[in-house]
Motif scaffolding. Structure first.
Motif, PDB file in Angstrom:
ATOM      1  N   ASP A   4       0.836  -1.190   0.000  1.00  0.00           N
ATOM      2  CA  ASP A   4       0.000   0.000   0.000  1.00  0.00           C
ATOM      3  C   ASP A   4       0.874   1.245   0.000  1.00  0.00           C
ATOM      4  O   ASP A   4       1.815   1.375   0.771  1.00  0.00           O
ATOM      5  N   ASP A   5       0.548   2.181  -0.890  1.00  0.00           N
ATOM      6  CA  ASP A   5       1.327   3.408  -1.012  1.00  0.00           C
ATOM      7  C   ASP A   5       1.178   4.289   0.223  1.00  0.00           C
ATOM      8  O   ASP A   5       2.080   5.021   0.598  1.00  0.00           O
ATOM      9  N   LYS A   6       0.023   4.246   0.877  1.00  0.00           N
ATOM     10  CA  LYS A   6      -0.246   5.126   2.018  1.00  0.00           C
ATOM     11  C   LYS A   6       0.289   4.487   3.301  1.00  0.00           C
ATOM     12  O   LYS A   6      -0.469   3.983   4.131  1.00  0.00           O
ATOM     13  N   VAL A   7       1.605   4.518   3.435  1.00  0.00           N
ATOM     14  CA  VAL A   7       2.242   3.909   4.593  1.00  0.00           C
ATOM     15  C   VAL A   7       2.922   4.979   5.435  1.00  0.00           C
ATOM     16  O   VAL A   7       3.276   6.055   4.950  1.00  0.00           O
ATOM     17  N   SER A   8       3.099   4.644   6.692  1.00  0.00           N
ATOM     18  CA  SER A   8       3.827   5.508   7.614  1.00  0.00           C
ATOM     19  C   SER A   8       5.223   4.924   7.786  1.00  0.00           C
ATOM     20  O   SER A   8       5.374   3.787   8.231  1.00  0.00           O
ATOM     21  N   ILE A   9       6.232   5.702   7.420  1.00  0.00           N
ATOM     22  CA  ILE A   9       7.604   5.201   7.365  1.00  0.00           C
ATOM     23  C   ILE A   9       8.482   5.975   8.348  1.00  0.00           C
ATOM     24  O   ILE A   9       8.465   7.209   8.368  1.00  0.00           O
TER      25      ILE A   9
END
Length: 299
Positions: A4-9
Protein backbone atom coordinates in the motif's frame (compact mmCIF):
# COMPACT_ATOMS: atom_id res chain seq x y z
CA UNK A 1 6.46 -6.19 2.30
CA UNK A 2 3.62 -3.68 2.55
CA UNK A 3 2.49 -2.70 -0.92
CA UNK A 4 0.00 0.00 0.00
CA UNK A 5 1.33 3.41 -1.01
CA UNK A 6 -0.25 5.13 2.02
CA UNK A 7 2.24 3.91 4.59
CA UNK A 8 3.83 5.51 7.61
CA UNK A 9 7.60 5.20 7.36
CA UNK A 10 10.23 5.85 10.03
CA UNK A 11 13.80 6.47 8.90
CA UNK A 12 16.50 6.00 11.53
CA UNK A 13 19.85 7.71 10.99
CA UNK A 14 21.71 9.40 13.82
CA UNK A 15 25.21 10.73 14.62
CA UNK A 16 27.24 13.09 12.42
CA UNK A 17 25.87 15.77 10.10
CA UNK A 18 27.62 14.41 7.02
CA UNK A 19 26.28 10.92 7.65
CA UNK A 20 22.74 12.31 7.88
CA UNK A 21 23.12 14.31 4.65
CA UNK A 22 24.30 11.11 2.94
CA UNK A 23 20.78 9.77 3.45
CA UNK A 24 18.98 12.62 1.66
CA UNK A 25 19.13 10.97 -1.80
CA UNK A 26 17.52 7.88 -0.26
CA UNK A 27 14.82 10.01 1.38
CA UNK A 28 13.90 11.50 -1.99
CA UNK A 29 13.82 8.02 -3.53
CA UNK A 30 11.56 6.66 -0.75
CA UNK A 31 9.11 9.50 -1.36
CA UNK A 32 9.26 8.78 -5.09
CA UNK A 33 8.39 5.11 -4.50
CA UNK A 34 5.67 5.93 -1.94
CA UNK A 35 4.44 9.44 -2.85
CA UNK A 36 1.50 9.33 -0.45
CA UNK A 37 3.48 8.03 2.50
CA UNK A 38 4.19 9.94 5.69
CA UNK A 39 7.94 9.97 6.24
CA UNK A 40 9.30 10.58 9.73
CA UNK A 41 13.05 10.92 10.30
CA UNK A 42 14.59 10.00 13.66
CA UNK A 43 17.81 11.98 14.12
CA UNK A 44 19.99 13.32 16.92
CA UNK A 45 19.74 16.97 17.95
CA UNK A 46 23.30 17.46 16.70
CA UNK A 47 22.29 16.90 13.07
CA UNK A 48 18.58 17.79 12.87
CA UNK A 49 19.12 21.29 11.48
CA UNK A 50 20.37 20.04 8.11
CA UNK A 51 17.00 18.29 7.56
CA UNK A 52 14.85 21.35 8.24
CA UNK A 53 12.91 22.40 5.15
CA UNK A 54 13.43 19.11 3.30
CA UNK A 55 10.19 18.71 1.30
CA UNK A 56 10.44 14.90 1.31
CA UNK A 57 10.35 14.65 5.11
CA UNK A 58 6.98 15.11 6.81
CA UNK A 59 8.23 14.95 10.40
CA UNK A 60 11.60 15.29 12.13
CA UNK A 61 11.84 13.46 15.46
CA UNK A 62 15.01 14.57 17.21
CA UNK A 63 16.51 13.48 20.50
CA UNK A 64 19.52 14.14 22.71
CA UNK A 65 22.09 11.53 21.65
CA UNK A 66 23.57 11.51 25.14
CA UNK A 67 20.76 9.14 26.10
CA UNK A 68 22.60 6.53 23.99
CA UNK A 69 26.20 7.53 24.71
CA UNK A 70 25.62 7.84 28.45
CA UNK A 71 23.08 4.98 28.67
CA UNK A 72 20.22 7.06 30.05
CA UNK A 73 17.77 4.15 30.10
CA UNK A 74 14.60 5.91 31.27
CA UNK A 75 14.88 8.68 28.71
CA UNK A 76 15.51 6.08 26.03
CA UNK A 77 12.39 4.17 27.07
CA UNK A 78 10.34 7.37 26.93
CA UNK A 79 11.54 7.91 23.36
CA UNK A 80 10.60 4.33 22.44
CA UNK A 81 7.15 4.88 23.95
CA UNK A 82 6.72 7.97 21.75
CA UNK A 83 7.75 6.03 18.64
CA UNK A 84 5.45 3.09 19.41
CA UNK A 85 2.48 5.44 19.72
CA UNK A 86 3.04 6.54 16.12
CA UNK A 87 2.37 2.97 14.86
CA UNK A 88 4.77 3.05 11.93
CA UNK A 89 4.12 0.57 9.13
CA UNK A 90 7.80 0.21 8.32
CA UNK A 91 11.14 1.24 9.64
CA UNK A 92 14.17 1.83 7.41
CA UNK A 93 17.40 1.73 9.40
CA UNK A 94 20.51 3.24 7.84
CA UNK A 95 22.83 1.63 10.37
CA UNK A 96 24.41 -1.83 10.34
CA UNK A 97 24.84 -2.17 14.10
CA UNK A 98 22.56 -4.77 15.73
CA UNK A 99 21.58 -2.33 18.50
CA UNK A 100 20.09 0.05 15.93
CA UNK A 101 18.19 -2.90 14.44
CA UNK A 102 16.92 -3.68 17.95
CA UNK A 103 15.81 -0.07 18.25
CA UNK A 104 13.81 -0.49 15.06
CA UNK A 105 12.26 -3.65 16.50
CA UNK A 106 11.23 -1.77 19.65
CA UNK A 107 9.27 0.77 17.58
CA UNK A 108 6.79 -2.00 16.78
CA UNK A 109 7.01 -1.46 13.00
CA UNK A 110 6.06 -4.79 11.35
CA UNK A 111 8.51 -4.26 8.46
CA UNK A 112 12.12 -3.37 9.31
CA UNK A 113 14.63 -2.92 6.50
CA UNK A 114 18.36 -2.35 6.92
CA UNK A 115 21.88 -3.60 6.35
CA UNK A 116 22.89 -6.80 8.05
CA UNK A 117 26.04 -6.04 10.03
CA UNK A 118 29.42 -7.26 8.65
CA UNK A 119 28.97 -10.58 10.49
CA UNK A 120 25.57 -10.90 8.75
CA UNK A 121 23.61 -10.73 11.99
CA UNK A 122 20.10 -9.46 11.35
CA UNK A 123 17.98 -10.89 14.15
CA UNK A 124 15.74 -7.83 14.42
CA UNK A 125 15.32 -7.08 10.70
CA UNK A 126 12.47 -8.54 8.68
CA UNK A 127 14.17 -7.56 5.41
CA UNK A 128 17.97 -7.61 5.82
CA UNK A 129 20.08 -6.25 2.99
CA UNK A 130 23.46 -8.02 2.68
CA UNK A 131 26.67 -6.04 2.77
CA UNK A 132 29.12 -7.43 0.29
CA UNK A 133 32.11 -5.54 1.65
CA UNK A 134 31.06 -4.00 4.96
CA UNK A 135 31.08 -0.36 5.97
CA UNK A 136 34.56 -0.57 7.48
CA UNK A 137 35.97 -0.96 3.98
CA UNK A 138 33.71 1.86 2.78
CA UNK A 139 31.88 -0.59 0.55
CA UNK A 140 34.76 -1.14 -1.85
CA UNK A 141 35.27 2.54 -2.62
CA UNK A 142 31.68 3.28 -3.63
CA UNK A 143 30.22 6.66 -2.72
CA UNK A 144 28.38 6.08 0.55
CA UNK A 145 25.07 7.74 -0.48
CA UNK A 146 24.98 5.24 -3.35
CA UNK A 147 25.62 2.40 -0.91
CA UNK A 148 22.74 3.56 1.29
CA UNK A 149 20.48 3.55 -1.75
CA UNK A 150 20.94 -0.24 -1.79
CA UNK A 151 18.60 -0.38 1.20
CA UNK A 152 15.86 1.57 -0.57
CA UNK A 153 16.13 -0.40 -3.80
CA UNK A 154 16.63 -3.82 -2.22
CA UNK A 155 13.24 -5.14 -3.37
CA UNK A 156 13.52 -4.59 -7.10
CA UNK A 157 12.91 -0.84 -7.26
CA UNK A 158 14.68 0.83 -10.17
CA UNK A 159 17.52 3.07 -8.96
CA UNK A 160 16.84 5.49 -11.80
CA UNK A 161 18.39 8.94 -11.49
CA UNK A 162 21.34 9.48 -9.15
CA UNK A 163 20.03 12.08 -6.73
CA UNK A 164 22.44 14.55 -5.10
CA UNK A 165 22.80 15.36 -1.42
CA UNK A 166 20.21 17.95 -0.48
CA UNK A 167 19.94 20.74 2.08
CA UNK A 168 17.28 23.44 1.88
CA UNK A 169 17.64 27.03 3.07
CA UNK A 170 14.75 29.43 3.58
CA UNK A 171 14.78 32.82 1.76
CA UNK A 172 14.94 34.66 5.09
CA UNK A 173 18.05 32.67 6.04
CA UNK A 174 19.74 33.73 2.81
CA UNK A 175 18.74 37.34 3.50
CA UNK A 176 20.18 37.06 7.00
CA UNK A 177 23.46 35.82 5.54
CA UNK A 178 23.58 38.86 3.27
CA UNK A 179 23.08 41.10 6.32
CA UNK A 180 25.84 39.35 8.25
CA UNK A 181 28.22 39.71 5.31
CA UNK A 182 27.35 43.36 4.82
CA UNK A 183 27.92 44.15 8.50
CA UNK A 184 31.27 42.32 8.45
CA UNK A 185 32.37 44.15 5.29
CA UNK A 186 32.58 40.98 3.23
CA UNK A 187 32.52 41.54 -0.51
CA UNK A 188 31.66 39.13 -3.29
CA UNK A 189 33.11 37.00 -4.70
CA UNK A 190 34.62 35.41 -1.59
CA UNK A 191 36.09 32.07 -0.54
CA UNK A 192 34.90 30.35 2.64
CA UNK A 193 37.55 28.52 4.68
CA UNK A 194 36.75 26.09 7.52
CA UNK A 195 39.98 24.94 9.23
CA UNK A 196 38.22 23.04 12.05
CA UNK A 197 36.07 19.93 12.17
CA UNK A 198 36.66 16.44 13.48
CA UNK A 199 34.18 16.83 16.35
CA UNK A 200 30.80 15.09 16.65
CA UNK A 201 28.73 13.46 19.42
CA UNK A 202 30.53 10.13 19.17
CA UNK A 203 34.14 11.18 18.83
CA UNK A 204 36.74 13.91 18.55
CA UNK A 205 39.37 13.28 15.87
CA UNK A 206 41.55 16.37 15.67
CA UNK A 207 43.94 14.43 13.43
CA UNK A 208 41.50 15.24 10.62
CA UNK A 209 42.60 18.88 10.79
CA UNK A 210 45.19 20.21 8.38
CA UNK A 211 47.77 22.42 10.17
CA UNK A 212 46.62 26.06 10.55
CA UNK A 213 49.78 27.45 8.94
CA UNK A 214 48.95 25.48 5.78
CA UNK A 215 45.50 27.02 5.62
CA UNK A 216 47.12 30.43 6.15
CA UNK A 217 49.47 29.85 3.20
CA UNK A 218 46.55 29.00 0.92
CA UNK A 219 44.68 32.10 2.08
CA UNK A 220 47.72 34.30 1.45
CA UNK A 221 48.03 32.87 -2.06
CA UNK A 222 44.36 33.51 -2.85
CA UNK A 223 44.46 37.08 -1.57
CA UNK A 224 47.77 37.98 -3.25
CA UNK A 225 46.96 36.29 -6.57
CA UNK A 226 43.24 37.01 -6.94
CA UNK A 227 42.44 39.71 -4.41
CA UNK A 228 39.46 37.73 -3.13
CA UNK A 229 37.91 38.14 0.29
CA UNK A 230 38.30 35.14 2.61
CA UNK A 231 35.79 34.25 5.33
CA UNK A 232 36.60 31.83 8.16
CA UNK A 233 33.67 29.78 9.42
CA UNK A 234 33.14 27.02 11.98
CA UNK A 235 31.67 26.23 15.37
CA UNK A 236 32.78 27.05 18.90
CA UNK A 237 35.09 24.03 18.98
CA UNK A 238 36.95 25.44 15.95
CA UNK A 239 37.78 28.87 17.40
CA UNK A 240 41.30 28.03 18.63
CA UNK A 241 42.52 26.70 15.29
CA UNK A 242 40.84 29.59 13.49
CA UNK A 243 42.78 32.09 15.62
CA UNK A 244 46.01 30.27 14.71
CA UNK A 245 45.15 30.61 11.01
CA UNK A 246 44.69 34.35 11.48
CA UNK A 247 48.00 34.63 13.36
CA UNK A 248 49.86 32.90 10.50
CA UNK A 249 48.31 34.91 7.68
CA UNK A 250 49.75 38.15 6.30
CA UNK A 251 46.35 39.48 5.29
CA UNK A 252 43.12 40.56 6.90
CA UNK A 253 40.65 37.67 7.12
CA UNK A 254 36.98 37.98 7.98
CA UNK A 255 36.34 35.73 10.96
CA UNK A 256 32.80 34.41 11.50
CA UNK A 257 33.89 31.28 13.38
CA UNK A 258 31.69 30.70 16.43
CA UNK A 259 29.38 33.54 15.40
CA UNK A 260 26.86 31.54 13.35
CA UNK A 261 24.56 28.56 13.75
CA UNK A 262 25.02 25.58 11.45
CA UNK A 263 22.28 26.90 9.16
CA UNK A 264 23.76 30.40 9.17
CA UNK A 265 27.13 28.92 8.26
CA UNK A 266 25.41 27.00 5.46
CA UNK A 267 23.88 30.26 4.21
CA UNK A 268 27.35 31.84 4.16
CA UNK A 269 28.74 28.87 2.23
CA UNK A 270 25.82 29.19 -0.19
CA UNK A 271 27.00 32.74 -1.04
CA UNK A 272 30.64 31.72 -1.56
CA UNK A 273 32.38 30.69 -4.76
CA UNK A 274 34.44 27.98 -3.05
CA UNK A 275 34.81 26.20 0.30
CA UNK A 276 38.23 25.03 1.49
CA UNK A 277 37.97 22.73 4.50
CA UNK A 278 38.93 19.53 6.28
CA UNK A 279 36.85 16.37 6.10
CA UNK A 280 33.94 17.77 8.11
CA UNK A 281 30.23 18.48 8.16
CA UNK A 282 30.71 21.72 6.21
CA UNK A 283 32.13 19.74 3.28
CA UNK A 284 28.90 17.74 2.99
CA UNK A 285 26.82 20.89 3.40
CA UNK A 286 28.71 22.49 0.50
CA UNK A 287 28.08 19.40 -1.64
CA UNK A 288 24.38 19.51 -0.74
CA UNK A 289 24.22 23.19 -1.72
CA UNK A 290 26.12 22.66 -4.98
CA UNK A 291 29.13 24.76 -3.93
CA UNK A 292 32.58 23.63 -5.17
CA UNK A 293 34.96 22.52 -2.45
CA UNK A 294 38.58 21.60 -1.89
CA UNK A 295 38.87 19.19 1.02
CA UNK A 296 41.82 17.91 3.02
CA UNK A 297 41.50 14.28 4.11
CA UNK A 298 43.76 13.32 6.98
CA UNK A 299 44.45 9.98 8.70
Amino acid sequence: MIKDDKVSILIIKTHAIGDVLWITPSVRKIKEIYPQSKISFLVGNWSRDVLIGNPFIDEIISFDERILLEKKIFRFLNLIRQLRKARFDRCIIFHSHPFMHFWGFLTGAPVRIGFADPKRRSFFLTDPVPQLTGFKKRAGGRYMPDVYMDVVCSHGHNRGENYPLEMYLYPEEKDSAEAIMSEAGIHKPFVAVAPGGGVNPRQTVLGKRWPPEYFASIIDYLVSRYGTDVVLIGGNSDMDITEKVIENSKYKIHNLCGKTSIRSAASIIDKSILLICNDSSLLHIAVALGIPSITMFGP
